[in-house]
Design a protein around this motif. Structure first.
Motif, PDB file in Angstrom:
ATOM      1  N   SER A  19       0.840  -1.205   0.000  1.00 52.76           N
ATOM      2  CA  SER A  19       0.000   0.000   0.000  1.00 52.76           C
ATOM      3  C   SER A  19       0.868   1.244   0.000  1.00 52.76           C
ATOM      4  CB  SER A  19      -0.881   0.037   1.252  1.00 52.76           C
ATOM      5  OG  SER A  19      -1.799  -1.014   1.259  1.00 52.76           O
ATOM      6  N   ARG A  20       0.338   2.337  -0.498  1.00 51.54           N
ATOM      7  CA  ARG A  20       1.059   3.610  -0.434  1.00 51.54           C
ATOM      8  C   ARG A  20       1.141   4.023   1.034  1.00 51.54           C
ATOM      9  NH1 ARG A  20      -1.492   7.815  -4.332  1.00 51.54           N
ATOM     10  NH2 ARG A  20      -0.201   9.023  -2.939  1.00 51.54           N
ATOM     11  N   ASP A  23      -0.978   6.946   2.610  1.00 42.57           N
ATOM     12  CA  ASP A  23      -2.420   6.767   2.744  1.00 42.57           C
ATOM     13  C   ASP A  23      -2.754   6.283   4.149  1.00 42.57           C
ATOM     14  OD1 ASP A  23      -2.729   7.503   0.120  1.00 42.57           O
ATOM     15  OD2 ASP A  23      -3.054   5.459  -0.627  1.00 42.57           O
ATOM     16  N   HIS A  24      -1.721   6.033   4.960  1.00 43.65           N
ATOM     17  CA  HIS A  24      -1.899   5.449   6.294  1.00 43.65           C
ATOM     18  C   HIS A  24      -1.050   6.215   7.308  1.00 43.65           C
ATOM     19  CE1 HIS A  24      -4.056   2.186   4.313  1.00 43.65           C
ATOM     20  NE2 HIS A  24      -3.094   2.213   3.400  1.00 43.65           N
ATOM     21  N   CYS A  43       3.438   0.934   6.097  1.00 47.93           N
ATOM     22  CA  CYS A  43       2.315   1.867   6.119  1.00 47.93           C
ATOM     23  C   CYS A  43       1.713   2.030   7.509  1.00 47.93           C
ATOM     24  CB  CYS A  43       1.248   1.480   5.098  1.00 47.93           C
ATOM     25  SG  CYS A  43       0.441  -0.087   5.404  1.00 47.93           S
TER      26      CYS A  43
END
Length: 69
Positions: A19-20, A23-24, A43
């Motif tokens: 995941s990017r 974004d977290h 993340c």
């Protein structure tokens, strides 16, 4: 020994789930027993914890602490 601090790219992905990270709640980890090499990004703490467990990275480290020693 010195370490340079830099902000990862906006599209940097989690080393565990892909995941990017932005974004977290991102975490940066370096292996300073191996010359403080390139940072590894996760993340969130759940991905970091899963990575540590799956790779048995706690074996032989400071997981056991005796305050009398």
């Amino acid at each position: 020994m010195s370490t340079t601090v830099s902000t990862p790219d906006a599209d940097e992905t989690c080393a565990y789930c892909g995941s990017r990270i932005f974004d977290h709640d991102p975490i940066c980890v370096r292996d300073c027993d191996d010359g403080c090499g390139s940072p590894t990004y996760f993340c969130n703490y759940a991905c970091l914890s899963a990575h540590v467990d799956e790779n048995d990275l706690t074996a032989g480290n400071a997981c056991e602490w005796s305050p009398g020693e």
